[in-house]
Design a protein around this motif. Structure first.
Motif, mmCIF file in Angstrom:
data_model
loop_
_atom_site.group_PDB
_atom_site.id
_atom_site.type_symbol
_atom_site.label_atom_id
_atom_site.label_comp_id
_atom_site.label_asym_id
_atom_site.label_seq_id
_atom_site.Cartn_x
_atom_site.Cartn_y
_atom_site.Cartn_z
ATOM 1 N N VAL A 172 0.831 -1.050 0.021
ATOM 2 C CA VAL A 172 -0.015 0.104 -0.042
ATOM 3 C C VAL A 172 0.840 1.344 0.058
ATOM 4 C CG1 VAL A 172 -1.684 1.317 1.280
ATOM 5 C CG2 VAL A 172 -1.702 -1.209 1.182
ATOM 6 N N LYS A 173 0.651 2.014 -1.064
ATOM 7 C CA LYS A 173 1.777 3.162 -1.184
ATOM 8 C C LYS A 173 1.068 4.576 -1.370
ATOM 9 C CE LYS A 173 5.650 0.743 -1.231
ATOM 10 N NZ LYS A 173 6.721 1.121 -0.271
ATOM 11 N N ALA A 174 1.442 5.448 -0.771
ATOM 12 C CA ALA A 174 0.778 6.790 -1.476
ATOM 13 C C ALA A 174 1.376 7.183 -2.860
ATOM 14 C CB ALA A 174 1.594 7.975 -0.369
ATOM 15 N N HIS A 175 0.395 7.871 -3.508
ATOM 16 C CA HIS A 175 0.834 8.312 -4.672
ATOM 17 C C HIS A 175 2.154 9.071 -4.880
ATOM 18 C CE1 HIS A 175 -0.788 10.284 -8.750
ATOM 19 N NE2 HIS A 175 -0.030 9.387 -8.809
ATOM 20 N N ARG A 176 2.507 9.770 -3.869
ATOM 21 C CA ARG A 176 3.784 10.482 -3.928
ATOM 22 C C ARG A 176 4.996 9.615 -3.494
ATOM 23 N NH1 ARG A 176 1.364 11.563 1.233
ATOM 24 N NH2 ARG A 176 2.586 10.705 2.992
ATOM 25 N N GLU A 177 4.850 8.097 -3.121
ATOM 26 C CA GLU A 177 5.739 7.363 -3.096
ATOM 27 C C GLU A 177 6.242 6.682 -4.210
ATOM 28 O OE1 GLU A 177 5.448 5.576 1.547
ATOM 29 O OE2 GLU A 177 3.757 5.423 0.537
#
Length: 264
Positions: free
Chosen positions: A143-148
């Motif tokens: 699960v990742k943030a878009h920014r990551e």
């Protein structure tokens, strides 16, 4: 992998209200090739305008980028919108092979990029990610943030993704929230039942503004709230609540309805 027509069932397993956006089962830029990750976004939509004003943009796209732009929308109230079952243009270019458009599911949560996150929305965000991880056999680390996974993106703003993933992992491992701890011991309420849990249903419906004056004007509000009998009038109020929350309108108060009634 075909179109992901199980996504509505996955969303409902969170206990959050769900809306299936018309046409979602065949919407996408072709089928979804695989699911190796989950990408969390914010919409950067308007500051006001209701629960999910960005729905049309996420579903249909914007100038220069055709929709759908994400599989799910997430309203400010925690309401989940199932938008597409096929591939969505939600992350490109990706710095991760597990999180490009062909390999990941996108969730667009309503937020203008500076607003505080409502507790109900953030809780639903965590629940949805956890259920998606369960469905597709993914660890919380996917699960990742878009920014990551895209160096040009800032979203979702202000969410500590390490804390977020820890909360997702806890849910995958089966740790229950306080509402779930209560719900697992609550009975199914049906027409004709006569017990104190019926009073709880009445109180919750009233607290959520789902009881019109006409429901109690003949007996008075106090006596209506004290009644322990599940009568036809109460069943109809439950159906109305279920309709508003995107729950199956069966008139029963059970595992699908108790969490929405009790959620604060």
């Amino acid at each position: 992998m075909p179109y992901l027509t199980q996504l509505a069932d996955v969303a409902r397993s969170t206990g959050s209200p769900v809306t299936e956006v018309a046409g979602w089962k065949t919407r996408g830029h072709g089928p979804q090739p695989e699911v190796q990750g989950i990408v969390c976004h914010h919409t950067a939509g308007p500051a006001g305008g209701g629960d999910y004003p960005s729905l049309a943009a996420v579903r249909d796209g914007r100038p220069g980028l055709d929709g759908p732009l994400s599989h799910f929308g997430l309203g400010r109230s925690g309401h989940i919108y199932v938008i597409a079952a096929g591939r969505c243009w939600h992350n490109a270019p990706s710095t991760s092979p597990y999180h490009d458009n062909s390999s990941s599911i996108g969730i667009e949560a309503e937020n203008n990029g500076t607003q505080p996150w409502p507790d109900a929305q953030k809780d639903a965000y965590i629940r949805l990610c956890a259920e998606l991880c369960r469905e597709f056999g993914l660890p919380a680390s996917r699960v990742k943030a878009h920014r990551e996974v895209n160096t040009s993106k800032p979203d979702p703003h202000s969410i500590d993704m390490n804390d977020f993933r820890a909360a997702v992992a806890a849910r995958i491992e089966g740790k229950l929230s306080w509402t779930e701890e209560i719900v697992k011991d609550l009975p199914m309420i049906r027409l004709g039942d006569d017990n104190y849990d019926v009073k709880t249903v009445r109180g919750c419906l009233f607290a959520r503004g789902r009881v019109p004056v006409s429901a109690y004007e003949q007996v008075g509000l106090e006596d209506w709230l004290k009644s322990t009998r599940c009568d036809p009038g109460l069943v109809e109020l439950v159906r109305g609540f279920q309709h508003a929350e995107g729950i199956e309108e069966d008139g029963f108060v059970g595992p699908e309805t108790w969490p929405s009634l009790l959620r604060v």
